[in-house]
Scaffold this active site. Structure first.
Site, PDB file in Angstrom:
ATOM      1  N   TRP A  37       0.835  -1.212   0.000  1.00  0.00           N
ATOM      2  CA  TRP A  37       0.000   0.000   0.000  1.00  0.00           C
ATOM      3  C   TRP A  37       0.865   1.255   0.000  1.00  0.00           C
ATOM      4  O   TRP A  37       0.542   2.239  -0.668  1.00  0.00           O
ATOM      5  CB  TRP A  37      -0.982  -0.033   1.175  1.00  0.00           C
ATOM      6  CG  TRP A  37      -1.919  -1.206   1.074  1.00  0.00           C
ATOM      7  CD1 TRP A  37      -2.042  -2.231   1.963  1.00  0.00           C
ATOM      8  CD2 TRP A  37      -2.826  -1.515  -0.008  1.00  0.00           C
ATOM      9  NE1 TRP A  37      -2.975  -3.133   1.514  1.00  0.00           N
ATOM     10  CE2 TRP A  37      -3.467  -2.725   0.311  1.00  0.00           C
ATOM     11  CE3 TRP A  37      -3.146  -0.884  -1.207  1.00  0.00           C
ATOM     12  CZ2 TRP A  37      -4.419  -3.323  -0.522  1.00  0.00           C
ATOM     13  CZ3 TRP A  37      -4.097  -1.474  -2.046  1.00  0.00           C
ATOM     14  CH2 TRP A  37      -4.716  -2.674  -1.695  1.00  0.00           C
ATOM     15  N   ASP A  86      -1.745   6.530   6.585  1.00  0.00           N
ATOM     16  CA  ASP A  86      -2.781   5.631   6.085  1.00  0.00           C
ATOM     17  C   ASP A  86      -3.073   4.658   7.223  1.00  0.00           C
ATOM     18  O   ASP A  86      -2.277   3.776   7.525  1.00  0.00           O
ATOM     19  CB  ASP A  86      -2.272   4.893   4.841  1.00  0.00           C
ATOM     20  CG  ASP A  86      -3.245   3.821   4.359  1.00  0.00           C
ATOM     21  OD1 ASP A  86      -4.301   3.627   4.981  1.00  0.00           O
ATOM     22  OD2 ASP A  86      -2.932   3.176   3.328  1.00  0.00           O
ATOM     23  N   LYS A 131     -12.820  -1.975   7.470  1.00  0.00           N
ATOM     24  CA  LYS A 131     -12.198  -2.918   8.407  1.00  0.00           C
ATOM     25  C   LYS A 131     -12.732  -2.643   9.826  1.00  0.00           C
ATOM     26  O   LYS A 131     -13.698  -3.279  10.237  1.00  0.00           O
ATOM     27  CB  LYS A 131     -10.688  -2.840   8.314  1.00  0.00           C
ATOM     28  CG  LYS A 131     -10.215  -3.136   6.851  1.00  0.00           C
ATOM     29  CD  LYS A 131      -8.758  -2.913   6.676  1.00  0.00           C
ATOM     30  CE  LYS A 131      -8.330  -2.650   5.249  1.00  0.00           C
ATOM     31  NZ  LYS A 131      -8.502  -3.786   4.343  1.00  0.00           N
TER      32      LYS A 131
HETATM   33  C1  LIG Z   1      -3.438  -0.105   4.635  1.00  0.00           C
HETATM   34  C2  LIG Z   1      -4.270  -0.071   3.383  1.00  0.00           C
HETATM   35  N1  LIG Z   1      -4.205   1.008   2.583  1.00  0.00           N
HETATM   36  C3  LIG Z   1      -4.933   1.094   1.467  1.00  0.00           C
HETATM   37  C4  LIG Z   1      -5.783   0.080   1.079  1.00  0.00           C
HETATM   38  C5  LIG Z   1      -6.586   0.218  -0.175  1.00  0.00           C
HETATM   39  O1  LIG Z   1      -7.915   0.393   0.160  1.00  0.00           O
HETATM   40  P1  LIG Z   1      -9.076   0.446  -0.913  1.00  0.00           P
HETATM   41  O2  LIG Z   1      -9.218  -0.908  -1.486  1.00  0.00           O
HETATM   42  O3  LIG Z   1     -10.244   0.857  -0.072  1.00  0.00           O
HETATM   43  O4  LIG Z   1      -8.724   1.470  -1.913  1.00  0.00           O
HETATM   44  C6  LIG Z   1      -5.901  -1.043   1.895  1.00  0.00           C
HETATM   45  C7  LIG Z   1      -6.802  -2.148   1.524  1.00  0.00           C
HETATM   46  O5  LIG Z   1      -6.919  -3.155   2.140  1.00  0.00           O
HETATM   47  C8  LIG Z   1      -5.126  -1.122   3.064  1.00  0.00           C
HETATM   48  O6  LIG Z   1      -5.193  -2.203   3.870  1.00  0.00           O
END
Ligand SMILES: Cc1ncc(COP(=O)(O)O)c(C=O)c1O
Length: 353
Positions: A99, A166, A190
């Site tokens: 991520w 994040d 989550k």
């Molecule tokens: C820490 C983290 N950041 C970003 C994301 C991306 O999220 P999304 O699928 O809602 O764009 C996730 C998805 O699991 C995540 O766990």
């Protein structure tokens, strides 16, 4: 079922029941939550309470604003630099997993985004705490919990520049000095509710750059409109409100932290005691939300997954990019689910180690 999904994931049972009831009749008004206008006072009250509860749980003052915005956390990978980083400015990024890697890639579209620390050398199986940030960097971005790799920052990164976090997979899981962060974002699916909405908490003094920003992407417009700039994801915001109310009712973040630690302690202590399994992450940086591990012999993985399935345990397969096994233990997961899987692991280890 024991729900170990990494996201969307388990929600409190009573949240689900309340959300289901509101689909039939929202607050006794004779209409569904799905068919009321977002400009009604009915929904206005939902948004106001949800934003206020975030501030209350995070213990934040007037310098921070809370927004509920469309999209997933991936939307924030670009919306953050679009709002904070001018094209002649530098932002620092910590790359601790997939991520973070995606976040920095998006930031490069807007300005000079540099990776100041990467753990790619060891498959992101640890957190590198020593790094230096270029002078004048606008902000430092990090992922507090690496959902896929199973690491978590258990302290703040050491820096003087504004921190952007994040927190998609560990928001509201522990007591935390949220006021230390300049910007926090998280996809809701989550610890916070249903997919489709992001929470963004931003310190107002950070806003105001030279770039022209499309109206719908500009945080300032959303602040001014109280997160009602256009039609918000009404149902997802409502489920977030129900989850926030549940967190508060259960005892707030102190209680969430107690449960988080109980689950993680039971899981990791068991894991470390069993010869058939091996953790994928160094001890001190292990995530309390997402435990990643594997079996001593690769072929045993499928056997174990088969047993999980037979015992009503879902979501135990690791992310496709790292493989292995993963048990996600979000706020709504009862300790009894961790007890169930650890008993299964003990039995499995006895028979296969
Ligand atoms: C820490 C983290 N950041 C970003 C994301 C991306 O999220 P999304 O699928 O809602 O764009 C996730 C998805 O699991 C995540 O766990």
């Amino acid at each position: 079922m024991h729900n170990f999904n990494s996201g969307p994931s388990i929600l409190p049972k009573e949240v689900m029941e309340q959300a289901a009831a509101a689909i039939h009749d929202f607050n006794g008004i004779g209409l569904s939550i799905l068919e009321i206008g977002h400009r009604t006072s009915w929904f206005g009250d939902v948004m106001t309470e949800a934003r206020a509860l975030v501030k209350e749980l995070m213990n934040l003052g007037d310098e921070h604003e809370v927004l509920f915005l469309h999209g997933g956390a991936s939307t924030q990978f670009m919306q953050v630099p679009m709002n904070l980083l001018d094209s002649d400015e530098t932002a620092a990024y910590i790359d601790n997993g997939i991520w973070g890697t995606k976040a920095v890639k998006e930031a490069k579209l807007f300005g000079n985004a540099v990776i100041v620390s990467s753990t790619k050398d060891k498959n992101h199986s640890y957190i590198a705490k020593d790094f230096s940030v270029p002078a004048g960097a606008k902000y430092l971005h990090y992922t507090t919990n690496n959902t896929v790799e199973g690491t978590e920052w258990h302290q703040f990164p050491n820096t003087d520049v504004p921190l952007v976090a994040d927190m998609s997979s560990d928001i509201f899981s522990r007591t935390f000095d949220y006021s230390k962060l300049a910007l926090i974002y998280a996809g809701a699916q989550k610890n916070m509710g249903a997919a489709g909405v992001n929470i963004v908490v931003v310190r107002k003094d950070l806003l105001g750059i030279k770039r022209a920003i499309p109206a719908i992407m500009d945080y300032r417009n959303h602040i001014e409109a109280g997160s009602l700039l256009n039609t918000p994801p009404v149902f997802a915001v409502y489920v977030a409100l129900l989850t926030l109310r549940w967190i508060k009712k259960e005892g707030g973040l102190a209680e969430m932290e107690k449960r988080t630690k109980e689950r993680a302690d039971l899981f990791y202590n068991t894991l470390d005691s069993l010869p058939a399994f091996r953790a994928l992450v160094v001890k001190e940086d292990r995530s309390f939300m997402n435990a990643t591990f594997t079996t001593i012999r690769r072929e045993l993985e499928e056997t174990f997954l088969g047993l999980c399935k037979q015992n009503g345990m879902v979501g135990v397969k690791g992310h496709r990019s790292v493989g292995g096994l993963r048990v996600s233990m979000y706020n709504a997961l009862p300790l009894s689910s961790v007890q169930a899987i650890t008993e299964l692991m003990k039995d499995f280890s006895d028979k296969n180690a």
